[in-house]
Design an enzyme around this catalytic site. Structure first.
Site, PDB file in Angstrom:
ATOM      1  N   LYS A 210      78.227 144.713   8.207  1.00  0.00           N
ATOM      2  CA  LYS A 210      79.099 144.492   7.048  1.00  0.00           C
ATOM      3  C   LYS A 210      78.785 145.455   5.900  1.00  0.00           C
ATOM      4  O   LYS A 210      77.741 146.085   5.869  1.00  0.00           O
ATOM      5  CB  LYS A 210      79.019 143.031   6.606  1.00  0.00           C
ATOM      6  CG  LYS A 210      79.770 142.158   7.616  1.00  0.00           C
ATOM      7  CD  LYS A 210      80.144 140.813   7.122  1.00  0.00           C
ATOM      8  CE  LYS A 210      81.047 140.171   8.193  1.00  0.00           C
ATOM      9  NZ  LYS A 210      80.952 138.729   8.192  1.00  0.00           N
ATOM     10  N   ARG A 245      75.977 136.133  14.639  1.00  0.00           N
ATOM     11  CA  ARG A 245      77.136 136.822  15.223  1.00  0.00           C
ATOM     12  C   ARG A 245      76.891 138.318  15.057  1.00  0.00           C
ATOM     13  O   ARG A 245      76.876 138.821  13.942  1.00  0.00           O
ATOM     14  CB  ARG A 245      78.402 136.384  14.480  1.00  0.00           C
ATOM     15  CG  ARG A 245      79.687 136.966  15.009  1.00  0.00           C
ATOM     16  CD  ARG A 245      80.875 136.498  14.175  1.00  0.00           C
ATOM     17  NE  ARG A 245      82.127 137.036  14.681  1.00  0.00           N
ATOM     18  CZ  ARG A 245      82.590 138.240  14.388  1.00  0.00           C
ATOM     19  NH1 ARG A 245      81.918 139.038  13.589  1.00  0.00           N
ATOM     20  NH2 ARG A 245      83.733 138.656  14.894  1.00  0.00           N
TER      21      ARG A 245
HETATM   22  N1  HH2 Z   1      82.984 138.083  10.388  1.00  0.00           N
HETATM   23  C1  HH2 Z   1      84.007 138.753  10.925  1.00  0.00           C
HETATM   24  C2  HH2 Z   1      84.862 138.144  11.864  1.00  0.00           C
HETATM   25  N2  HH2 Z   1      84.646 136.884  12.264  1.00  0.00           N
HETATM   26  N3  HH2 Z   1      83.386 134.893  12.170  1.00  0.00           N
HETATM   27  C3  HH2 Z   1      82.365 134.195  11.649  1.00  0.00           C
HETATM   28  N4  HH2 Z   1      82.153 132.922  12.041  1.00  0.00           N
HETATM   29  N5  HH2 Z   1      81.523 134.736  10.710  1.00  0.00           N
HETATM   30  C4  HH2 Z   1      81.687 136.005  10.264  1.00  0.00           C
HETATM   31  O1  HH2 Z   1      80.896 136.439   9.370  1.00  0.00           O
HETATM   32  C5  HH2 Z   1      82.761 136.787  10.787  1.00  0.00           C
HETATM   33  C6  HH2 Z   1      83.604 136.181  11.754  1.00  0.00           C
HETATM   34  C7  HH2 Z   1      84.251 140.175  10.533  1.00  0.00           C
HETATM   35  O2  HH2 Z   1      83.612 141.077  11.416  1.00  0.00           O
HETATM   36  P1  HH2 Z   1      84.319 141.846  12.656  1.00  0.00           P
HETATM   37  O3  HH2 Z   1      84.848 140.863  13.649  1.00  0.00           O
HETATM   38  O4  HH2 Z   1      83.377 142.815  13.230  1.00  0.00           O
HETATM   39  O5  HH2 Z   1      85.484 142.665  11.998  1.00  0.00           O
HETATM   40  P2  HH2 Z   1      87.052 142.437  11.927  1.00  0.00           P
HETATM   41  O6  HH2 Z   1      87.310 141.143  11.241  1.00  0.00           O
HETATM   42  O7  HH2 Z   1      87.543 143.639  11.147  1.00  0.00           O
HETATM   43  O8  HH2 Z   1      87.589 142.398  13.326  1.00  0.00           O
END
Ligand code: HH2
Length: 276
Positions: A210, A245
């Site tokens: 992040k 995660r």
């Molecule tokens: N962060 C993201 C997505 N889903 N779910 C939970 N429970 N907690 C989190 O902190 C969280 C999440 C964002 O990260 P990422 O999936 O890598 O990116 P994007 O939302 O751009 O697909």
């Protein structure tokens, strides 16, 4: 305690850290198998980016991205724990029918059909704190009392999930690092994880790659933030996280093995969330 390792599979063209790499379902499945081999306990499959500024996608498009990936992972690795990262009840329901057993809902049941669907399917749910919507959430990141406000918001959503019939042990909480938070808030929330655990649920946390990790470590390319992400992961474990995660499963598991052996304390593995 060795935390649950939740491996991220973004079946999206636009995720902030790996957008487009796993947009083809065969690539997403191969990535998921790799994450399991590296030590993931659970795979989180998402079809809509929630990065700040992301535009929403239709349920139809989201489902077309995640469903084949979930179906194939469950076929190839029977018994694998898969969550669907969605806030749409219709997507969650189809994903549960395809073999997912957990819903990872960043909007914590804002869709009025979400809790009833999760309850009917006997699934588990991750309730995350997010203020506002991805498109606008970084515009107002001011809190009077950050930890108390996040905790109160999670309690309200947790109570609503219980009323809808989701058993307490099938509810997990997440303070939502980066979701409507100022950069300085994220370390504060990590240090406060034990306070969320006192609510009686497993607490998971997503620091991986992040922006605040990039800012603290001075690394602008999200895919190169592995070292900083591991720093956040180890701190989260010290402060009581039950699950992490993460994108970089192999590196995180290796770091945790060494860290926990040296740091001390029980290294028993956490159990994955139940489905009834
Ligand atoms: N962060 C993201 C997505 N889903 N779910 C939970 N429970 N907690 C989190 O902190 C969280 C999440 C964002 O990260 P990422 O999936 O890598 O990116 P994007 O939302 O751009 O697909």
């Amino acid at each position: 305690m060795f935390p649950l390792i939740i491996g991220v599979i973004n079946a999206t063209p636009d995720s902030f850290s790996d957008g487009g790499r796993f947009a083809r379902s065969s690539d997403a499945v191969a990535h998921g198998l790799r994450l399991l081999d590296e030590g993931a306990d659970w795979l989180d499959v998402g079809g809509e980016s929630t990065r700040p500024g992301a535009s929403p996608v239709s349920a139809r498009e989201e489902l077309a991205r995640v469903e084949p990936v979930i179906r194939e992972l469950v076929r190839l690795r029977p018994g694998v724990v898969v969550s669907v990262d969605t806030s749409k009840a219709s997507v969650a329901e189809a994903a549960l029918a395809a073999g997912a057993t957990v819903v990872n809902d960043m909007r914590a049941g804002a869709d009025p059909d979400m809790f009833p669907v999760v309850s009917e399917w006997g699934a588990s749910i991750v309730l995350t704190h997010m203020r506002g919507e991805p498109r606008t959430m970084q515009k107002n990141t001011r809190y009077r009392d950050l930890k108390a406000e996040v905790r109160d918001a999670l309690i309200a959503r947790r109570d609503a999930a219980l009323v809808a019939g989701i058993p307490s042990h099938q509810i997990l909480l997440d303070p939502g690092l980066g979701f409507g938070k100022a950069p300085k808030d994220n370390p504060t929330l990590i240090r406060g994880l034990r306070g969320f655990r006192t609510l009686g649920h497993k607490v998971i946390v997503g620091a991986s790659r992040k922006r605040f990790v990039g800012e603290l470590s001075g690394v602008s390319d999200p895919a190169a933030r592995v070292h900083g992400s591991i720093g956040a992961a180890l701190a989260a474990v010290v402060h009581g996280a039950d699950g992490l995660r993460v994108h970089d499963v192999g590196a995180t598991v290796a770091a945790l093995r060494v860290f926990l052996a040296c740091y001390g304390g029980p290294s028993k593995r956490q159990t994955t969330p139940a489905s009834s």
